[in-house]
Design an enzyme around this catalytic site. Structure first.
Site, mmCIF file in Angstrom:
data_model
loop_
_atom_site.group_PDB
_atom_site.id
_atom_site.type_symbol
_atom_site.label_atom_id
_atom_site.label_comp_id
_atom_site.label_asym_id
_atom_site.label_seq_id
_atom_site.Cartn_x
_atom_site.Cartn_y
_atom_site.Cartn_z
ATOM 1 N N LYS A 76 -46.201 -20.345 17.364
ATOM 2 C CA LYS A 76 -45.766 -19.783 18.388
ATOM 3 C C LYS A 76 -44.860 -18.764 17.420
ATOM 4 C CE LYS A 76 -43.830 -23.619 20.301
ATOM 5 N NZ LYS A 76 -44.250 -24.575 19.124
ATOM 6 N N ARG A 100 -40.252 -27.393 27.577
ATOM 7 C CA ARG A 100 -40.810 -28.398 27.218
ATOM 8 C C ARG A 100 -41.511 -29.847 27.897
ATOM 9 N NH1 ARG A 100 -39.128 -26.147 21.389
ATOM 10 N NH2 ARG A 100 -40.193 -27.776 19.871
ATOM 11 N N ARG A 128 -43.030 -23.902 5.765
ATOM 12 C CA ARG A 128 -43.175 -22.943 6.101
ATOM 13 C C ARG A 128 -41.171 -23.117 5.482
ATOM 14 N NH1 ARG A 128 -41.512 -22.982 12.137
ATOM 15 N NH2 ARG A 128 -40.810 -25.122 12.368
ATOM 16 N N ARG A 144 -36.417 -25.686 6.919
ATOM 17 C CA ARG A 144 -35.052 -26.565 7.988
ATOM 18 C C ARG A 144 -35.201 -28.058 8.291
ATOM 19 N NH1 ARG A 144 -38.611 -24.257 13.795
ATOM 20 N NH2 ARG A 144 -38.415 -25.773 14.059
ATOM 21 N N ARG A 167 -41.660 -35.021 15.765
ATOM 22 C CA ARG A 167 -41.816 -34.425 16.654
ATOM 23 C C ARG A 167 -43.029 -34.166 17.488
ATOM 24 N NH1 ARG A 167 -40.049 -29.974 12.741
ATOM 25 N NH2 ARG A 167 -40.813 -28.029 14.362
HETATM 26 P P1 AP5 Z 1 -44.434 -20.788 13.291
HETATM 27 O O1 AP5 Z 1 -44.232 -19.889 14.168
HETATM 28 O O2 AP5 Z 1 -43.005 -20.691 12.874
HETATM 29 O O3 AP5 Z 1 -44.561 -22.565 13.847
HETATM 30 P P2 AP5 Z 1 -43.953 -22.664 15.644
HETATM 31 O O4 AP5 Z 1 -44.538 -23.270 16.430
HETATM 32 O O5 AP5 Z 1 -42.606 -21.420 15.984
HETATM 33 O O6 AP5 Z 1 -43.078 -24.060 15.088
HETATM 34 P P3 AP5 Z 1 -41.748 -24.390 15.330
HETATM 35 O O7 AP5 Z 1 -41.676 -25.735 14.387
HETATM 36 O O8 AP5 Z 1 -40.678 -23.232 15.513
HETATM 37 O O9 AP5 Z 1 -41.491 -25.061 17.012
HETATM 38 P P4 AP5 Z 1 -40.851 -26.176 17.045
HETATM 39 O O10 AP5 Z 1 -41.474 -26.013 18.877
HETATM 40 O O11 AP5 Z 1 -41.124 -27.260 17.001
HETATM 41 O O12 AP5 Z 1 -39.241 -25.764 17.469
HETATM 42 P P5 AP5 Z 1 -38.419 -25.113 17.948
HETATM 43 O O13 AP5 Z 1 -38.123 -24.100 16.486
HETATM 44 O O14 AP5 Z 1 -38.805 -24.520 19.119
HETATM 45 O O15 AP5 Z 1 -45.011 -21.218 11.691
HETATM 46 C C1 AP5 Z 1 -44.894 -22.361 11.274
HETATM 47 C C2 AP5 Z 1 -45.564 -22.166 9.688
HETATM 48 O O16 AP5 Z 1 -46.638 -21.717 9.667
HETATM 49 C C3 AP5 Z 1 -44.891 -21.118 9.406
HETATM 50 O O17 AP5 Z 1 -44.553 -21.027 8.396
HETATM 51 C C4 AP5 Z 1 -46.158 -19.553 9.677
HETATM 52 O O18 AP5 Z 1 -45.644 -19.252 8.257
HETATM 53 C C5 AP5 Z 1 -47.239 -20.357 9.528
HETATM 54 N N1 AP5 Z 1 -48.428 -20.165 9.686
HETATM 55 C C6 AP5 Z 1 -48.272 -18.850 11.420
HETATM 56 N N2 AP5 Z 1 -49.249 -18.812 11.543
HETATM 57 C C7 AP5 Z 1 -49.954 -19.737 10.658
HETATM 58 C C8 AP5 Z 1 -51.638 -18.989 10.258
HETATM 59 N N3 AP5 Z 1 -52.499 -18.458 11.695
HETATM 60 N N4 AP5 Z 1 -51.662 -19.397 9.339
HETATM 61 C C9 AP5 Z 1 -51.343 -20.186 8.165
HETATM 62 N N5 AP5 Z 1 -50.187 -20.491 8.451
HETATM 63 C C10 AP5 Z 1 -49.184 -20.057 9.340
HETATM 64 O O19 AP5 Z 1 -37.575 -26.317 18.276
HETATM 65 C C11 AP5 Z 1 -36.542 -27.347 17.434
HETATM 66 C C12 AP5 Z 1 -36.561 -27.989 17.948
HETATM 67 O O20 AP5 Z 1 -35.081 -27.924 19.414
HETATM 68 C C13 AP5 Z 1 -37.322 -29.338 18.855
HETATM 69 O O21 AP5 Z 1 -37.352 -30.122 17.983
HETATM 70 C C14 AP5 Z 1 -36.223 -29.859 19.945
HETATM 71 O O22 AP5 Z 1 -35.112 -30.582 19.513
HETATM 72 C C15 AP5 Z 1 -35.468 -28.448 20.417
HETATM 73 N N6 AP5 Z 1 -35.447 -27.636 21.032
HETATM 74 C C16 AP5 Z 1 -35.632 -26.376 21.793
HETATM 75 N N7 AP5 Z 1 -36.135 -26.252 23.072
HETATM 76 C C17 AP5 Z 1 -36.646 -27.707 23.159
HETATM 77 C C18 AP5 Z 1 -36.592 -27.646 24.644
HETATM 78 N N8 AP5 Z 1 -37.185 -26.312 25.229
HETATM 79 N N9 AP5 Z 1 -36.776 -29.003 25.081
HETATM 80 C C19 AP5 Z 1 -36.210 -30.339 24.264
HETATM 81 N N10 AP5 Z 1 -35.698 -30.008 23.164
HETATM 82 C C20 AP5 Z 1 -35.980 -28.495 23.001
#
Ligand code: AP5
Length: 281
Positions: free
Chosen positions: A57, A136, A175, A208, A219
């Site tokens: 994402k 979420r 990542r 991370r 997660r």
């Molecule tokens: P990346 O683009 O980083 O993936 P992502 O979907 O953004 O993954 P995140 O881990 O950031 O999502 P998340 O939802 O867990 O984290 P968030 O920060 O929102 O890609 C991943 C990897 O794959 C990278 O290395 C990239 O280079 C590679 N890649 C990408 N595309 C590719 C492709 N096509 N081919 C190959 N490789 C590829 O949340 C973190 C934490 O915050 C949560 O766990 C929770 O504790 C809290 N939080 C945040 N928002 C909320 C909410 N709304 N409610 C409750 N808790 C929340």
């Protein structure tokens, strides 16, 4: 109400992102101003990105931002930025939130909503927005809908990315993120030119905390339990755009963009037909 950012003023620790907008008003909170504001769009894109952790994402949000100009608003980025503040500048709610994040659990709805509400001016940004990681839970989605209705804002679409879980685990395990500009890499799929160093700003790359195997499992379970139900919520509203997240980031981006444009064309055609029907009555 829980105040997330109304403590000490934040230092300007956020370096310009990989894009020209440093998103300060979102990352640092309402007391900060973005370095540049996007050109007002005639019809701004207001998007939500759904999908399991690690599906890509954040990667797609950056690419969409470059094409659509809408601002990338990630709740995870905002929480992580608060985690880099001096301990005394963190509210109790934020300290608690960081504990949930480390374990891979969802932060409580009340804390997340307090943070988003504080930053609601970003939802009104004239360039539009791309919400990544929010909502979420159904409760978060309902709160967002109420706020957007009250502000007279409509969503353009909700993009749902899907990928088999074993591939997600590989993506998360490899990542690496730049400590300075937050650019995202993958050790084999999208490696930096120099090992451990960001191509954009030379910053050091780190893994991370929540990308450790035990947190990844938590997660993915939290996603299945709380977030997957949002797919149906938005499908019923006619907003859902499904995109398989297999292939290169460029391929996935083109698929996303093509589907979004097609959806917008269909919407315009539908509105024209409704207006014609109204005139004939
Ligand atoms: P990346 O683009 O980083 O993936 P992502 O979907 O953004 O993954 P995140 O881990 O950031 O999502 P998340 O939802 O867990 O984290 P968030 O920060 O929102 O890609 C991943 C990897 O794959 C990278 O290395 C990239 O280079 C590679 N890649 C990408 N595309 C590719 C492709 N096509 N081919 C190959 N490789 C590829 O949340 C973190 C934490 O915050 C949560 O766990 C929770 O504790 C809290 N939080 C945040 N928002 C909320 C909410 N709304 N409610 C409750 N808790 C929340």
């Amino acid at each position: 109400m829980i105040s997330i950012t109304a403590l000490a003023p934040c230092p300007p620790y956020i370096q310009p992102m990989t894009t020209e907008n440093n998103r300060a008003a979102w990352i640092e909170g309402p007391s900060a101003q973005c370095e540049t504001t996007p050109e007002p769009a005639l019809v701004p894109w207001r998007l939500i990105l759904l999908g399991a952790p690690g599906v890509g994402k954040g990667t797609q949000a950056e690419m969409l931002h470059r094409r659509l100009r809408a601002c990338h608003l990630s709740t995870g980025d905002a929480f992580r930025a608060s985690g880099t503040r001096a301990d005394c500048n963190q509210s109790p709610a934020m300290k608690e939130a960081l504990g949930y994040m480390r374990r891979g659990e969802l932060v409580p709805d009340s804390t997340v909503w307090a943070m988003v509400r504080e930053r609601r001016s970003c939802l009104n940004c004239s360039g539009g927005f791309i919400l990544d990681g929010f909502p979420r839970t159904l409760a978060q989605a309902e709160s967002l809908r109420e706020l957007m209705d009250a502000e007279g804002l409509g969503l353009s679409a909700v993009v749902n990315y899907s990928l088999p879980f074993n591939e997600i685990v590989t993506r998360l395990g490899g990542r690496r993120t730049c400590e300075k500009c937050k650019a995202v890499y993958h050790i084999t799929e999208r490696p930096p030119k120099g090992e451990g160093q960001c191509d954009h700003c030379g910053g050091e790359l780190f893994q991370r905390e929540d990308d450790r195997p035990e947190s990844i499992k938590v997660r993915l379970e939290a996603y299945e339990r709380s977030t997957a139900s949002l797919i149906e919520f938005y499908r019923k509203q006619g907003l859902l755009v499904n995109v398989p997240a297999k292939g290169t980031p460029d391929d996935i981006f083109e698929d996303t963009f093509t589907q979004l444009e097609a959806k917008r064309v269909r919407e315009v055609a539908r509105k024209v037909l409704v207006a014609q029907a109204d005139r004939c009555e």
